[in-house]
Design a protein around this motif. Sequence first.
Motif, short mmCIF file in Angstrom:
data_model
loop_
_atom_site.label_atom_id
_atom_site.label_comp_id
_atom_site.label_asym_id
_atom_site.label_seq_id
_atom_site.Cartn_x
_atom_site.Cartn_y
_atom_site.Cartn_z
N ARG A 23 26.97 27.25 40.57
CA ARG A 23 28.09 27.62 40.04
C ARG A 23 29.20 28.55 40.86
N LEU A 35 31.72 37.41 43.32
CA LEU A 35 32.92 37.23 43.67
C LEU A 35 33.77 38.44 43.98
N ALA A 88 36.99 26.04 43.97
CA ALA A 88 38.28 26.10 42.97
C ALA A 88 39.34 27.11 43.61
N LYS A 89 39.01 27.92 44.38
CA LYS A 89 39.81 29.00 45.03
C LYS A 89 40.34 28.71 46.39
N GLN A 110 31.23 26.33 43.01
CA GLN A 110 32.05 25.61 42.42
C GLN A 110 33.29 26.41 42.28
N ARG A 111 33.11 27.90 41.94
CA ARG A 111 34.11 28.77 41.89
C ARG A 111 34.79 29.06 43.16
N VAL A 113 28.62 35.30 38.43
CA VAL A 113 29.12 34.63 39.41
C VAL A 113 30.51 35.44 39.72
N SER A 114 31.24 35.91 38.72
CA SER A 114 32.32 36.86 38.64
C SER A 114 31.90 38.21 39.40
N ASP A 128 28.53 32.91 34.51
CA ASP A 128 29.75 33.11 34.46
C ASP A 128 30.07 34.50 34.93
#
Length: 306
Positions: free
Chosen positions: A15, A217, A22-23, A18-19, A213-214, A210
Amino acid sequence: MKVAITGATGFIGSRLLQRLHAKGDQIVVLTRKTTFAQKVFPSETFPNVEIVAYTPNVSGSWQSVIASCDGVVNLAGEPIGEGRWTPERKQEILNSRKLGTQKIVEAIANANPKPTVLINASAIGYYGTSETATFDETSLSGNDYLAQVCQIWEAQARKVKDAGVRLVILRFGIVLGNGGALGKMITPFKLFAGGPIGSGRQWFSWIHVDDLVSLILEALTKPEIEGVYNGTAPNPVRMADLSQTLGEVMNRPSWLPVPGFAIEALLGDGAMVVLEGQQVLPKRTLETGFEYKYPNLQSALAQIIT
């Protein structure tokens, strides 16, 4: 950014990748299973992903790829909730974290230029278990097996500070999403046979994948984030409440408890992961201003189930 990840094919790591993808970030996947990783992250879909074979507990040429990275996220480790904790299994669980982190830190120390940050996983097992105590990042460690594993794991990660690299240790709670621990709980509910595990009084300190993962990040990109943070939601619940909420979200009864002896028969010592718990609050995490998308269990489960 360019970020190296261990454990990238796992529940959390995939996950995260993937994030990052996407960035538009560049990602280096350090993996023991390159063929599997290539299937999970095919080059035509993930052109910004570089897959590098590594042996987690052995120094090698793989370490040189760290020099080109801005950050490293170390998620690798043998799963603790699968199978009986034989003496051999317990040693594997410890060594995968101790030696794997040791070699990542070694690679960072030898890199030129060095990454600016290491995000290293740990677990709320650090605090030990209790039905009555409340723990935050300032709490002392426990003295059971999992607490000892976390202490050794974190001690290896802290050595990266000798190289002048910012360190963030995230103590993960039980991560909820499509897979992981929740995946195993959902099946009985689908069969109208769900219910609390054990006494139901044990604490369940959780976080939606989620949100975790945030948090990773933010830790990668904010230099003011440093030290230990609990990767848990601000509203832990007891097992009985988890079971009831899961039943409500799935429109299923939650009346059939799973007795502790059944879990112990299956997992042996590993049963303590689900039969005992701890109430863990993300005090320092909240102090950073981190905003949870799923601070409450009802909203987290509703998103996952639907």
